[in-house]
Motif scaffolding. Structure first.
Motif, PDB file in Angstrom:
ATOM      1  N   ARG A 241     -22.898 112.516  96.720  1.00  0.00           N
ATOM      2  CA  ARG A 241     -22.598 111.434  97.652  1.00  0.00           C
ATOM      3  C   ARG A 241     -22.667 110.078  96.968  1.00  0.00           C
ATOM      4  O   ARG A 241     -22.663 109.040  97.633  1.00  0.00           O
ATOM      5  N   GLY A 242     -22.742 110.076  95.646  1.00  0.00           N
ATOM      6  CA  GLY A 242     -22.713 108.842  94.876  1.00  0.00           C
ATOM      7  C   GLY A 242     -21.543 108.884  93.920  1.00  0.00           C
ATOM      8  O   GLY A 242     -20.428 108.507  94.256  1.00  0.00           O
ATOM      9  N   SER A 243     -21.803 109.396  92.711  1.00  0.00           N
ATOM     10  CA  SER A 243     -20.731 109.509  91.720  1.00  0.00           C
ATOM     11  C   SER A 243     -20.057 110.877  91.749  1.00  0.00           C
ATOM     12  O   SER A 243     -19.148 111.137  90.967  1.00  0.00           O
ATOM     13  N   MET A 244     -20.513 111.746  92.643  1.00  0.00           N
ATOM     14  CA  MET A 244     -19.909 113.072  92.774  1.00  0.00           C
ATOM     15  C   MET A 244     -19.799 113.429  94.245  1.00  0.00           C
ATOM     16  O   MET A 244     -20.728 113.187  95.015  1.00  0.00           O
ATOM     17  N   PRO A 245     -18.661 114.006  94.670  1.00  0.00           N
ATOM     18  CA  PRO A 245     -18.535 114.389  96.078  1.00  0.00           C
ATOM     19  C   PRO A 245     -19.529 115.496  96.450  1.00  0.00           C
ATOM     20  O   PRO A 245     -20.042 116.208  95.581  1.00  0.00           O
ATOM     21  N   ALA A 246     -19.785 115.637  97.737  1.00  0.00           N
ATOM     22  CA  ALA A 246     -20.508 116.800  98.240  1.00  0.00           C
ATOM     23  C   ALA A 246     -19.486 117.923  98.382  1.00  0.00           C
ATOM     24  O   ALA A 246     -18.819 118.061  99.401  1.00  0.00           O
ATOM     25  N   TYR A 247     -19.356 118.709  97.339  1.00  0.00           N
ATOM     26  CA  TYR A 247     -18.320 119.739  97.303  1.00  0.00           C
ATOM     27  C   TYR A 247     -18.627 120.867  98.289  1.00  0.00           C
ATOM     28  O   TYR A 247     -19.766 121.364  98.360  1.00  0.00           O
ATOM     29  N   GLN A 248     -17.614 121.300  99.014  1.00  0.00           N
ATOM     30  CA  GLN A 248     -17.724 122.456  99.905  1.00  0.00           C
ATOM     31  C   GLN A 248     -16.399 123.222  99.899  1.00  0.00           C
ATOM     32  O   GLN A 248     -15.655 123.227 100.877  1.00  0.00           O
ATOM     33  N   PRO A 249     -16.099 123.906  98.802  1.00  0.00           N
ATOM     34  CA  PRO A 249     -14.827 124.623  98.725  1.00  0.00           C
ATOM     35  C   PRO A 249     -14.755 125.824  99.652  1.00  0.00           C
ATOM     36  O   PRO A 249     -13.683 126.396  99.838  1.00  0.00           O
ATOM     37  N   HIS A 250     -15.900 126.200 100.217  1.00  0.00           N
ATOM     38  CA  HIS A 250     -15.947 127.353 101.115  1.00  0.00           C
ATOM     39  C   HIS A 250     -15.697 126.989 102.574  1.00  0.00           C
ATOM     40  O   HIS A 250     -15.674 127.878 103.427  1.00  0.00           O
ATOM     41  N   ARG A 251     -15.497 125.716 102.884  1.00  0.00           N
ATOM     42  CA  ARG A 251     -15.295 125.301 104.281  1.00  0.00           C
ATOM     43  C   ARG A 251     -14.138 126.059 104.917  1.00  0.00           C
ATOM     44  O   ARG A 251     -14.253 126.595 106.022  1.00  0.00           O
ATOM     45  N   ALA A 252     -13.017 126.098 104.224  1.00  0.00           N
ATOM     46  CA  ALA A 252     -11.845 126.756 104.795  1.00  0.00           C
ATOM     47  C   ALA A 252     -12.096 128.247 104.975  1.00  0.00           C
ATOM     48  O   ALA A 252     -11.692 128.837 105.992  1.00  0.00           O
ATOM     49  N   GLY A 253     -12.766 128.869 104.009  1.00  0.00           N
ATOM     50  CA  GLY A 253     -13.066 130.286 104.129  1.00  0.00           C
ATOM     51  C   GLY A 253     -13.959 130.591 105.318  1.00  0.00           C
ATOM     52  O   GLY A 253     -13.764 131.595 106.017  1.00  0.00           O
ATOM     53  N   LEU A 254     -14.946 129.738 105.574  1.00  0.00           N
ATOM     54  CA  LEU A 254     -15.828 129.947 106.726  1.00  0.00           C
ATOM     55  C   LEU A 254     -15.082 129.745 108.035  1.00  0.00           C
ATOM     56  O   LEU A 254     -15.371 130.405 109.037  1.00  0.00           O
ATOM     57  N   SER A 255     -14.129 128.828 108.033  1.00  0.00           N
ATOM     58  CA  SER A 255     -13.438 128.513 109.287  1.00  0.00           C
ATOM     59  C   SER A 255     -12.634 129.693 109.810  1.00  0.00           C
ATOM     60  O   SER A 255     -12.550 129.904 111.025  1.00  0.00           O
ATOM     61  N   ILE A 256     -12.022 130.472 108.930  1.00  0.00           N
ATOM     62  CA  ILE A 256     -11.188 131.579 109.397  1.00  0.00           C
ATOM     63  C   ILE A 256     -12.016 132.814 109.737  1.00  0.00           C
ATOM     64  O   ILE A 256     -11.474 133.817 110.177  1.00  0.00           O
ATOM     65  N   ALA A 257     -13.343 132.746 109.539  1.00  0.00           N
ATOM     66  CA  ALA A 257     -14.207 133.899 109.811  1.00  0.00           C
ATOM     67  C   ALA A 257     -15.130 133.666 110.991  1.00  0.00           C
ATOM     68  O   ALA A 257     -16.139 134.362 111.129  1.00  0.00           O
ATOM     69  N   GLN A 258     -14.816 132.698 111.846  1.00  0.00           N
ATOM     70  CA  GLN A 258     -15.747 132.363 112.918  1.00  0.00           C
ATOM     71  C   GLN A 258     -16.148 133.542 113.801  1.00  0.00           C
ATOM     72  O   GLN A 258     -17.319 133.661 114.166  1.00  0.00           O
ATOM     73  N   PRO A 259     -15.246 134.453 114.185  1.00  0.00           N
ATOM     74  CA  PRO A 259     -15.704 135.589 114.995  1.00  0.00           C
ATOM     75  C   PRO A 259     -16.783 136.416 114.298  1.00  0.00           C
ATOM     76  O   PRO A 259     -17.735 136.863 114.919  1.00  0.00           O
ATOM     77  N   LEU A 260     -16.636 136.589 112.980  1.00  0.00           N
ATOM     78  CA  LEU A 260     -17.623 137.337 112.212  1.00  0.00           C
ATOM     79  C   LEU A 260     -18.973 136.628 112.203  1.00  0.00           C
ATOM     80  O   LEU A 260     -20.035 137.261 112.238  1.00  0.00           O
TER      81      LEU A 260
END
Length: 805
Positions: A241-260
């Motif tokens: 949150r300063g010189s590097m983003p808070a990376y979350q490359p798994h956000r999209a993967g989690l979104s399509i698995a909400q029923p699970l």
């Protein structure tokens, strides 16, 4: 207004909601284009290298929006206006270059969401127009270029028109859809709009008669996990949150698995372990490829059971074609047994074991003496005196050392045969040992042995690596000193037990090998219910590894670095900020010590933390040796959890006085035989309104009367106990098991309920008799004041005249 919603995995069938639609209208960001970071302004961290801090960039946009709203009653701004307020003294050329760099940063982190692209494909196949309606400070040309760079020409070709709020000076909630309708010349009901903002993408178009669906990206539990990941990552890595983003490359993967994710057990595996082991698995493939390139020879990956079980399952999921990965069993016990092949190794182990006071049967077993022979040796030891010293003398005899060395060489041959059979490795190749970590002790012991016997190069690759010495071996960790300092790694290593229990396999620890190299194991003693739960968690973790690539139509440019840091953030979150739902899954777990024994300890016990906090206060956390202490703190308040996490991560030199900056003065009576004296002690605060009074009482000499009734009418007693003075003075033992209960009597105080005291007489007290020990001890009384004693007001004697004036 009742909002019609749609989940990400349902997007490809969204047109079923409006079969008469002629136009598919889509929001851009977080609907078509997703970012592999926690939130949009994380992208601004990439601007630091150009001398722009994220806070400055945010403030520049805020000032531009404020000025537009006040001066022109305009609700949208342009990129140029933002950078005019951000770079106040720069010329247009410099600002334009800076804008281009920010667009490039967006392009690095953005990617097209596959379910949305599938919806667009279906829309075009049915003859619909596809438009983008976006609230953005980018203009049409800038957004078009961003789509070209991040989504690709094939996705851009599916889009017929783009409407940007900055071009119209108003966002969707302030009338942009009116302009969209006017320019398209289409009846509102013939448009289907989708987006993730409930107001901008559902309420606003619906008021105009446009059919709309609200895209619900995550359920509340997933939002909490993602949010806490950024908290944990920020504590452990100052750059986040300063010189590097808070990376979350798994956000999209989690979104399509909400029923699970509605099932807590599956959610633990999919949303918590899934990103960790998928990121680790990708890194292992990269490491193997790098080793092959450097050596020009194949790399054989040997996943060390038991903890290497889950990494191996994930490897099979993401690289099913791989033929150079196998499972092997080398434990700390067998690696030690196979390397007692020199006099120095035997003597060193014997000295450490006997000086450390290990039980004789334990020491002899690890020096390869069968049980019957070990029992005979133990019976021969003197009944009096120092048995450990006598055992060391026996183990130091040349003939004893020869026996141990001979047995160890045979053991080593069996272990070598096991590795050869498991891997099929050939001379000149690289043997990559894969494990969770933490120190790489197995590799430390067997690296040279394996290298010489097999004629190979040995490398160790670990999820978490923090070597306690500079081994000089080929070792790397997915998380190691290249990206975390030793304090952070020590903190992570202190709670790695939860990952070990979730990654392990349903079999006992290896203790030997038969002549053909097949493992001989201890009995497996973990309960069936824990095994079933862990297997379900692991299955969901593997499912994530299979699914996650399907969430993006095209990988973002920053994908590799995003997984390196995003997976680590997920691991940190699970270790230090577990959710209540995750702990409900883990609450019955035991931890089995992988040392060839059947010893078990409870993975975590919240009652221990609550008891210790009330009795000793937060300072006890500093030296508490628990398996999964953060889990035990859950429910004790987030400030305490955050304080403890920061203290562990930074190894803060915080002393007891920092936790006790106020006190209660408690009057006490001290009885020594026939003599009685009065004094006061200072009771310091602990937790939830409790205080602890600490009183030295000598070696069974003094009785103590705590005069609670002088100050309170009601109070609660949590515990009364003695601690040996030697233990009390050692901060690492302040929570030691040498405490013992202190029986007490009540005088003028009534126990209304267990621990709940009513002081019926002002002269009442709690009396603790002298302890029945000769050593010096310290008395502790943990209590919580409930109602202070109300003193009766002093009135003048009516027989005497009042003083006036």
């Amino acid at each position: 207004m009742h909002r019609s919603s749609i989940l990400p995995h349902q997007l490809p069938t969204a047109l079923d909601h409006n079969p008469e639609a002629a136009v598919l209208s889509l929001d851009c960001f977080d609907t078509l284009l997703w970012r592999n970071v926690h939130q949009p302004d994380d992208v601004f961290a990439d601007l630091v290298q150009d001398g722009i801090d994220p806070g400055q960039r945010i403030m520049g946009e805020r000032r531009a929006r404020t000025e537009a709203r006040i001066n022109e009653e305009r609700h949208e701004v342009t990129f140029k206006e933002i950078y005019t307020k951000l770079m106040t003294n720069a010329d247009d050329a410099v600002r334009s270059a800076a804008i281009a760099r920010e667009l490039a940063a967006e392009a690095r982190h953005c990617f097209p969401f596959r379910p949305t692209v599938e919806l667009m494909d279906r829309a075009k196949a049915q003859g619909l127009k596809v438009i983008i309606v976006s609230d953005t400070y980018l203009d049409n040309a800038q957004l078009t270029e961003l789509l070209r760079l991040s989504a690709g020409e094939d996705v851009l070709a599916l889009i017929d028109r783009i409407f940007c709020s900055s071009d119209y000076g108003k966002p969707k909630a302030a009338g942009l859809f009116v302009d969209v309708l006017a320019e398209l010349g289409v009846e509102p009901a013939r448009i289907l709009h989708l987006g993730d903002n409930p107001v901008a993408d559902f309420d606003s178009p619906s008021r105009l008669g446009i059919s709309a669906l609200h895209l619900v990206q995550f359920d509340e539990a997933t939002k909490e996990r993602l949010r806490l990941e950024t908290v944990g990552a920020s504590v452990f890595n100052a750059a986040v949150r300063g010189s590097m983003p808070a990376y979350q490359p798994h956000r999209a993967g989690l979104s399509i698995a909400q029923p699970l994710l509605s099932d807590p057990t599956s959610a633990l595996g999919y949303a918590a372990l899934g990103p960790v082991f998928y990121g680790f698995g990708r890194w292992l493939l990269d490491e193997a490829a790098d080793l092959e390139q450097r050596t020009g020879k194949p790399v054989r990956m040997l996943f060390l059971l038991r903890d290497g079980h889950l990494p191996h399952l994930v490897h099979q999921a993401i690289a099913p074609e791989s033929a150079n990965a196998s499972r092997g069993e080398i434990s700390r016990l067998t690696s030690s047994a196979a390397t007692l092949t020199t006099e120095d190794a035997v003597t060193r182990y014997a000295k450490v074991a006997t000086l450390s006071g290990y039980p004789a049967d334990y020491t002899l077993a690890r020096l390869l003496f069968p049980p019957a022979e070990a029992n005979r040796i133990i019976r021969s030891l003197p009944k009096k005196g120092d048995q450990n010293q006598a055992l060391f003398r026996y183990l130091s005899k040349p003939q004893t050392i020869d026996v141990i060395m001979r047995r160890s060489r045979a053991f080593c041959d069996r272990m070598i045969e096991h590795v050869r059979a498991a891997t099929g490795i050939q001379p000149g190749e690289t043997l990559m040992l894969v494990d969770l970590g933490y120190n790489g002790s197995v590799q430390n012991r067997v690296d040279r042995v394996l290298a010489e016997a097999l004629g190979v190069h040995v490398a160790g690759r670990y999820l978490l690596l923090a070597e306690s010495e500079v081994s000089g071996l080929d070792k790397k960790g997915f998380m190691d000193r290249r990206n975390y300092d030793d304090r952070a790694l020590d903190a992570l290593g202190s709670v790695v037990a939860v990952i070990e229990q979730l990654a392990t396999v349903s079999q006992g620890s290896v203790i030997d090998y038969d002549p053909g190299g097949s493992p001989i194991r201890r009995d497996y003693t973990i309960s069936d219910s824990q095994t079933r739960t862990r297997d379900r968690v692991q299955a969901a973790c593997v499912q994530f590894a299979r699914d996650v690539a399907g969430a993006s139509h095209r990988r973002p440019q920053s994908d590799d670095v995003a997984w390196t840091h995003g997976a680590a953030a997920t691991l940190i979150r699970l270790m230090f900020l577990p959710t209540k739902e995750e702990l409900a899954v883990l609450e019955a777990f035991d931890h089995d010590i992988n040392l060839g024994t059947s010893s078990h300890v409870k993975l975590f016990d919240p009652e221990v933390a609550e008891r210790e906090l009330k009795r000793r206060g937060p300072f006890y956390l500093k030296h508490s040796e628990r398996m999964y202490l953060p889990a035990e703190l859950r429910g004790q308040g987030f400030p305490l959890t955050l304080m403890a996490m920061a203290s562990w991560r930074l190894r803060l030199d915080v002393q007891h006085s920092e936790f006790s900056d106020r006190h209660i003065v408690l009057p006490v009576m001290i009885a020594d035989g026939n003599e009685l004296s009065e004094s006061v002690v200072h009771a310091t605060p602990t937790h939830e309104g409790f205080f602890v009074a600490t009183i030295p009482v000598g070696s069974g000499r003094f009785a103590i009367g705590a005069q609670f009734a002088k100050q309170y009418e009601w109070l609660q007693i949590e515990a009364v106990w003695f601690t040996p003075a030697s233990t009390f003075l050692n901060p690492r033992s302040m929570h030691a098991s040498k405490d013992f209960a202190a029986p007490y009597h009540l005088e003028g105080i009534e126990e209304v309920a267990p621990g709940l005291l009513k002081c019926t007489e002002e002269a009442g007290f709690l009396l603790v008799p002298p302890p029945p020990v000769q050593a010096d001890v310290v008395l502790h009384i943990a209590f919580r004041p409930i109602a202070p004693r109300v003193k009766a007001p002093v009135t003048a004697n009516p027989a005497e005249p009042a003083l006036v004036g």
